[in-house]
Write a protein that holds these residues in place. Structure first.
Motif, mmCIF file in Angstrom:
data_model
loop_
_atom_site.group_PDB
_atom_site.id
_atom_site.type_symbol
_atom_site.label_atom_id
_atom_site.label_comp_id
_atom_site.label_asym_id
_atom_site.label_seq_id
_atom_site.Cartn_x
_atom_site.Cartn_y
_atom_site.Cartn_z
ATOM 1 N N CYS A 222 0.829 -1.214 0.000
ATOM 2 C CA CYS A 222 0.000 0.000 0.000
ATOM 3 C C CYS A 222 0.859 1.258 0.000
ATOM 4 O O CYS A 222 0.571 2.224 -0.715
ATOM 5 N N ASP A 223 1.911 1.250 0.807
ATOM 6 C CA ASP A 223 2.797 2.413 0.861
ATOM 7 C C ASP A 223 3.454 2.666 -0.499
ATOM 8 O O ASP A 223 3.615 3.822 -0.919
ATOM 9 N N ALA A 224 3.824 1.587 -1.200
ATOM 10 C CA ALA A 224 4.447 1.725 -2.522
ATOM 11 C C ALA A 224 3.456 2.283 -3.536
ATOM 12 O O ALA A 224 3.797 3.124 -4.380
ATOM 13 N N VAL A 225 2.189 1.842 -3.454
ATOM 14 C CA VAL A 225 1.171 2.330 -4.384
ATOM 15 C C VAL A 225 0.865 3.797 -4.125
ATOM 16 O O VAL A 225 0.688 4.592 -5.055
ATOM 17 N N ARG A 226 0.816 4.181 -2.862
ATOM 18 C CA ARG A 226 0.435 5.543 -2.490
ATOM 19 C C ARG A 226 1.333 6.594 -3.135
ATOM 20 O O ARG A 226 0.878 7.702 -3.447
ATOM 21 N N VAL A 227 2.601 6.273 -3.373
ATOM 22 C CA VAL A 227 3.527 7.260 -3.950
ATOM 23 C C VAL A 227 3.642 7.140 -5.476
ATOM 24 O O VAL A 227 4.401 7.895 -6.081
ATOM 25 N N MET A 228 2.887 6.224 -6.095
ATOM 26 C CA MET A 228 2.927 6.123 -7.560
ATOM 27 C C MET A 228 2.226 7.336 -8.167
ATOM 28 O O MET A 228 1.105 7.676 -7.774
ATOM 29 N N PRO A 229 2.847 8.027 -9.132
ATOM 30 C CA PRO A 229 2.247 9.251 -9.694
ATOM 31 C C PRO A 229 0.846 9.049 -10.252
ATOM 32 O O PRO A 229 0.000 9.947 -10.147
ATOM 33 N N VAL A 230 0.561 7.870 -10.820
ATOM 34 C CA VAL A 230 -0.735 7.652 -11.457
ATOM 35 C C VAL A 230 -1.875 7.718 -10.446
ATOM 36 O O VAL A 230 -3.006 8.069 -10.794
ATOM 37 N N VAL A 231 -1.594 7.416 -9.179
ATOM 38 C CA VAL A 231 -2.654 7.398 -8.161
ATOM 39 C C VAL A 231 -3.223 8.794 -7.929
ATOM 40 O O VAL A 231 -4.414 8.960 -7.678
ATOM 41 N N SER A 232 -2.383 9.811 -8.052
ATOM 42 C CA SER A 232 -2.870 11.181 -7.848
ATOM 43 C C SER A 232 -3.808 11.627 -8.962
ATOM 44 O O SER A 232 -4.588 12.564 -8.790
ATOM 45 N N ASP A 233 -3.775 10.953 -10.125
ATOM 46 C CA ASP A 233 -4.601 11.345 -11.265
ATOM 47 C C ASP A 233 -5.949 10.641 -11.309
ATOM 48 O O ASP A 233 -6.854 11.084 -12.025
ATOM 49 N N PHE A 234 -6.093 9.523 -10.582
ATOM 50 C CA PHE A 234 -7.308 8.724 -10.707
ATOM 51 C C PHE A 234 -7.961 8.517 -9.346
ATOM 52 O O PHE A 234 -7.443 7.802 -8.489
ATOM 53 N N ASP A 235 -9.137 9.126 -9.187
ATOM 54 C CA ASP A 235 -9.860 9.037 -7.930
ATOM 55 C C ASP A 235 -10.232 7.594 -7.601
ATOM 56 O O ASP A 235 -10.233 7.205 -6.428
ATOM 57 N N TRP A 236 -10.548 6.787 -8.623
ATOM 58 C CA TRP A 236 -10.953 5.408 -8.357
ATOM 59 C C TRP A 236 -9.809 4.622 -7.724
ATOM 60 O O TRP A 236 -10.044 3.840 -6.785
ATOM 61 N N LEU A 237 -8.588 4.805 -8.189
ATOM 62 C CA LEU A 237 -7.449 4.118 -7.576
ATOM 63 C C LEU A 237 -7.283 4.562 -6.124
ATOM 64 O O LEU A 237 -7.009 3.733 -5.244
#
Length: 507
Positions: free
Chosen positions: A386-401
């Motif tokens: 979860c911590d690794a996903v949280r800092v992925m740039p794509v997560v900031s662009d997609f509310d569903w993620l």
């Protein structure tokens, strides 16, 4: 009849010039009330333009067949040349519509130079736009953008706001596919404004449908749903099947973000039945995948498994590699939610696979599903994922993620064995009884990973910090940290991990 023939060219020419600037509503109303004039090429061109606008390919091809050969004089500066250039451009769009991009490019390439020579700026603009769309269909994004920039400049020079809006929309689409939302969104907003004041029908609805998705992804589903419902109503009245399906599917995605699971499932099931009634459409696979996701989040795991497996079967028949990968990921997710033993291993393997060939979105999505599968079995690793996903740039662009990740992180806070965001290992019986093996492995992983950090990754030094022998430390490193089976230890310590039965001493 003679009077009708005499009036046909001038009235149709005016309508053709009008639709070049977006006045489709006027032209559609005209052909609804006026009989067809069979011997008027202008009437044939007008009806071809409108048939193509409404995706009526068979009718388009039938009318163009009557104009066969009339596109040869594209260098002519008279009215004959004007008709020839429009006929040629219509043939280009038919080829694009049918997927024959090589033929489309062969037809359109001479058009740019011919239009420049006779100073037919509208035909030049349309040809440049078609060349850009051909590049876009081939996913040649930077080439498409170069061509669109030229078309945009020309549209502004001749004051054609409708084509300026169409070009801006396609620029937004290209920049979106290059992961440049900062450039895509201003173009889409400009396209929506320009097309609303000019054409205000299909092209405006197309922008609404795509921009609505971006609004939903960005965390504004209510505004998105308003645009998408408007788009669906518009193309539904025009009878444009493909656009109506896409608008409804995008609306379902938005309602999913709003938590309206029952309505989404009903809408998608209805849409799926309609698609199958037509003998299948290219969007059937997308519908199935979205249905599987909806059923997963709604807790309907059996139905989700069936929808995902059906999507996989369809992807294997009609889809490409990316389609198959996405469907396999959804099958593994449904299996993990059902508690099947092999699901975690499948998700682990799929994470590695999407890192090789998947999009950034799919890479984040696969990790979120893996973290969910790891909750009970390995909560400390779930936290790390979860911590690794949280800092992925794509997560900031997609509310569903972000929403999906939030759900997993929320569940992590209520596990009997868990790692907090500030690095504490918590064992709390108030939240249930853990599997004792998982609890032990969680503690071992927690302390060993921190010992490794303290010793800059030196396994032997980390082992000494924890009072382990060198072999015990390497055993834990392979088994607990790397997740690999460890070889039996050759240590003389009777209780060392991995020790087998001792041989009887020689006499």
């Amino acid at each position: 009849m003679d009077k009708t023939r005499q009036q046909a060219p001038s009235s149709r020419i005016g309508l053709l010039e009008g639709i070049d600037r977006g006045r489709y509503a006027e032209a559609l109303a005209f052909v609804e009330r006026e009989p067809e004039v069979l011997d008027s090429p202008e009437d044939a061109l007008l009806r071809t333009e409108l048939a193509l606008y409404r995706d009526q390919l068979a009718e388009t091809e039938a009318i163009l067949d009557r104009l066969r050969g009339s596109d040869l004089w594209i260098d002519d500066a008279s009215e004959v040349g004007s008709r020839a250039r429009r006929t040629r451009l219509l043939k280009v769009e038919v080829a694009c519509f049918s997927g024959d991009l090589d033929e489309a490019e062969r037809l359109v390439r001479p058009m740019v130079d011919a239009a420049v020579r006779v100073q037919d700026y509208q035909s030049e603009l349309r040809a440049l736009y078609d060349l850009a769309r051909i590049a876009r269909h081939r996913a040649e994004w930077t080439l498409a953008i170069d061509r669109l920039d030229r078309a945009l400049e020309l549209a502004r020079q001749i004051g054609n706001q409708c084509y300026e809006g169409r070009v801006a929309y396609t620029l937004g689409l290209c920049w979106y596919n290059l992961n440049r939302l900062d450039l895509a969104i201003p173009y889409l907003q400009s396209a929506l404004r320009l097309l609303t004041v000019t054409e205000n029908l299909r092209f405006r609805a197309t922008v609404e449908s795509f921009y609505g998705c971006l609004l939903s992804d960005g965390g504004d589903p209510k505004a998105a749903l308003q645009l998408l419902e408007h788009a669906e109503a518009t193309v539904g009245e025009l009878g444009i099947v493909s656009d109506m399906v896409m608008a409804r599917m995008n609306a379902a995605r938005t309602r999913l973000a709003l938590g309206q699971y029952e309505e989404v499932e009903r809408s998608l099931t209805e849409l799926l039945g309609w698609e199958r009634g037509l003998g299948g459409t290219p969007t059937e696979l997308i519908t199935l995948r979205l249905l599987a996701i909806t059923q997963c989040v709604a807790g309907r795991i059996g139905e989700a498994r069936r929808s995902a497996e059906e999507a996989l079967r369809l992807a294997e028949i009609r889809g490409n590699t990316a389609d198959r990968l996405e469907a396999r990921l959804l099958v593994a997710r449904a299996k993990s939610l059902a508690g099947e033993d092999d699901a975690r291993a499948q998700l682990d393997a799929l994470v590695a696979e999407v890192d090789e060939s998947g999009t950034p979105y799919l890479q984040a999505e696969a990790r979120i599903y893996l973290a969910r599968a790891l909750l009970a079995a390995d909560p400390t690793r779930a936290r790390s994922v979860c911590d690794a996903v949280r800092v992925m740039p794509v997560v900031s662009d997609f509310d569903w993620l972000r929403r999906e990740l939030d759900f997993v992180e929320a569940d992590l806070r209520y596990m009997p064995v868990r790692l907090t965001s500030d690095g504490q290992l918590i064992m709390d019986a108030r939240f249930g009884w853990p599997d004792i093996k998982s609890a032990r492995e969680a503690a071992e992983r927690y302390w060993f990973e921190r010992a490794l950090v303290e010793t800059d990754g030196n396994v032997s030094a980390a082992s000494r910090l924890l009072g382990l022998t060198r072999n015990e430390g390497h055993y834990l490193y392979k088994l607990v940290v790397k997740g690999e089976p460890a070889r039996p230890s050759r240590s003389r310590t009777p209780n060392a991990p991995g020790s087998g039965p001792r041989r009887r001493p020689r006499s």
